[in-house]
Each structure stands twice: as structure tokens, then as C-alpha cells.
Design an enzyme around this catalytic site. Sequence first.
Site, PDB file in Angstrom:
ATOM      1  N   HIS A  99       0.849  -1.197   0.000  1.00 54.49           N
ATOM      2  CA  HIS A  99       0.000   0.000   0.000  1.00 54.49           C
ATOM      3  C   HIS A  99       0.875   1.234   0.000  1.00 54.49           C
ATOM      4  CE1 HIS A  99       0.694  -1.483   4.077  1.00 54.49           C
ATOM      5  NE2 HIS A  99       0.802  -0.205   4.428  1.00 54.49           N
ATOM      6  N   HIS A 101       0.946   5.138   1.202  1.00 47.90           N
ATOM      7  CA  HIS A 101       0.318   6.120   2.091  1.00 47.90           C
ATOM      8  C   HIS A 101       0.318   7.495   1.422  1.00 47.90           C
ATOM      9  CE1 HIS A 101       0.595   3.797   6.009  1.00 47.90           C
ATOM     10  NE2 HIS A 101       1.535   3.165   5.328  1.00 47.90           N
TER      11      HIS A 101
HETATM   12  P1  5GP Z   1       2.010   0.066   7.291  1.00 51.43           P
HETATM   13  O1  5GP Z   1       2.596   0.260   8.659  1.00 51.43           O
HETATM   14  O2  5GP Z   1       1.873  -1.404   6.964  1.00 51.43           O
HETATM   15  O3  5GP Z   1       2.703   0.834   6.218  1.00 51.43           O
HETATM   16  O4  5GP Z   1       0.568   0.689   7.356  1.00 51.43           O
HETATM   17  C1  5GP Z   1      -0.584  -0.060   7.529  1.00 51.43           C
HETATM   18  C2  5GP Z   1      -1.697   0.918   7.777  1.00 51.43           C
HETATM   19  O5  5GP Z   1      -2.925   0.228   7.634  1.00 51.43           O
HETATM   20  C3  5GP Z   1      -1.674   1.524   9.167  1.00 51.43           C
HETATM   21  O6  5GP Z   1      -1.529   2.928   9.070  1.00 51.43           O
HETATM   22  C4  5GP Z   1      -3.012   1.091   9.771  1.00 51.43           C
HETATM   23  O7  5GP Z   1      -3.614   2.090  10.556  1.00 51.43           O
HETATM   24  C5  5GP Z   1      -3.839   0.744   8.560  1.00 51.43           C
HETATM   25  N1  5GP Z   1      -4.827  -0.294   8.800  1.00 51.43           N
HETATM   26  C6  5GP Z   1      -4.633  -1.480   9.447  1.00 51.43           C
HETATM   27  N2  5GP Z   1      -5.767  -2.207   9.449  1.00 51.43           N
HETATM   28  C7  5GP Z   1      -6.699  -1.456   8.773  1.00 51.43           C
HETATM   29  C8  5GP Z   1      -8.068  -1.676   8.460  1.00 51.43           C
HETATM   30  O8  5GP Z   1      -8.682  -2.691   8.786  1.00 51.43           O
HETATM   31  N3  5GP Z   1      -8.703  -0.699   7.760  1.00 51.43           N
HETATM   32  C9  5GP Z   1      -8.067   0.449   7.383  1.00 51.43           C
HETATM   33  N4  5GP Z   1      -8.784   1.366   6.713  1.00 51.43           N
HETATM   34  N5  5GP Z   1      -6.757   0.690   7.668  1.00 51.43           N
HETATM   35  C10 5GP Z   1      -6.091  -0.252   8.356  1.00 51.43           C
END
Ligand code: 5GP
Length: 143
Positions: A99, A101
Site C-alpha cells: 500500500h 500512504h
Molecule cells: P504500514 O505500517 O503497513 O505501512 O501501514 C498499515 C496501515 O494500515 C496503518 O496505518 C493502519 O492504521 C492501517 N490499517 C490497518 N488495518 C486497517 C483496516 O482494517 N482498515 C483500514 N482502513 N486501515 C487499516
Amino acid sequence: MSCVFCDIVAGEAPAIRIYEDAEYLAFLDIRPFAKGHTLVIPKAHTVDLTDTPPDTVAGLARIGQRIARAARHSGLHADGNNIAINDGKAAFQTVFHIHLHVLPRRSGDKLAFAKNMVLRRDPDREESGRLLREALAELDKTP
Ligand code: 5GP
Ligand code: ZN
């Protein structure tokens, strides 16, 4: 293998959707670092930069750029954006479906942003989502 982002793509988990096409989906982060914090994902599950095709990464960037532009024109009044992919556990990746951001920023928001990095909440995420969708629709009128 269960994946929360695949569940969102399938409509089996809730999300505030910002943008969707045949290959990609963008939705608001559930624990936002800033108002309008958006995640852009490919609908097809890949884990990180090691297994995601370059064209797919380019697609994430293309959509992220458009959302960043929309954030500037939106009622969120962003003055800039942070764009990031956390590639792997070592880089703080916590959801292993790649993903991108998009973090809308305001001039001089350093303290508010730092506070929100701890609190990670937006009391009106529905409204933030509406503002971003509205701005994207406006951009669509002027390609
Ligand atoms: P990462 O740390 O993997 O780059 O970011 C993952 C992001 O996904 C985090 O900012 C977290 O808040 C978000 N996230 C985790 N679970 C969910 C979910 O069930 N729904 C949504 N909309 N965001 C999620
Ligand atoms: Zn997935």
C-alpha cells in the site's frame, strides 16, 4: 491466508472508499496520522516491493499523486503531502498487502502532526472522505 486489505477489496470489511477502478482501490487509514490519510492498494494481493510488478508500483504512484493533488484542492486545505511505501517489516510495514500512504499536510502543522502520530484519530473521518471524493470529482472535470 487472511488479509484485511483483500477483505476490504471484497467488501467483506468496512472502509471509507476514496477512489476505485478495475485494478486499484484507495480508502482512508483507520488510524490516520493526519486528516485524509489515505492508503492506495492494488486489488490483486502482493506483499511488498519484492513481489509487486513495477507497473503496479507505478499505478500506485499515479493514483497517489492524483489524491495528493485532490487533497490540496479539497476542503482539507492541504499545502503538501507525504507519500510513502513501507517496504517490509524492517521499514515498519504492518499490513502485508502492499500500500502507498498519502498523508495530507498543512503548513506549520509540525506540532499537530506529531500529536496525531500518537493519537492517530480523526473525529470525522466520514467528512474527510467526502471532501477528498468531492475534490477528486472536481479534478476529473479538468483532466
Ligand atoms: P504500514 O505500517 O503497513 O505501512 O501501514 C498499515 C496501515 O494500515 C496503518 O496505518 C493502519 O492504521 C492501517 N490499517 C490497518 N488495518 C486497517 C483496516 O482494517 N482498515 C483500514 N482502513 N486501515 C487499516
Ligand atoms: Zn491482500
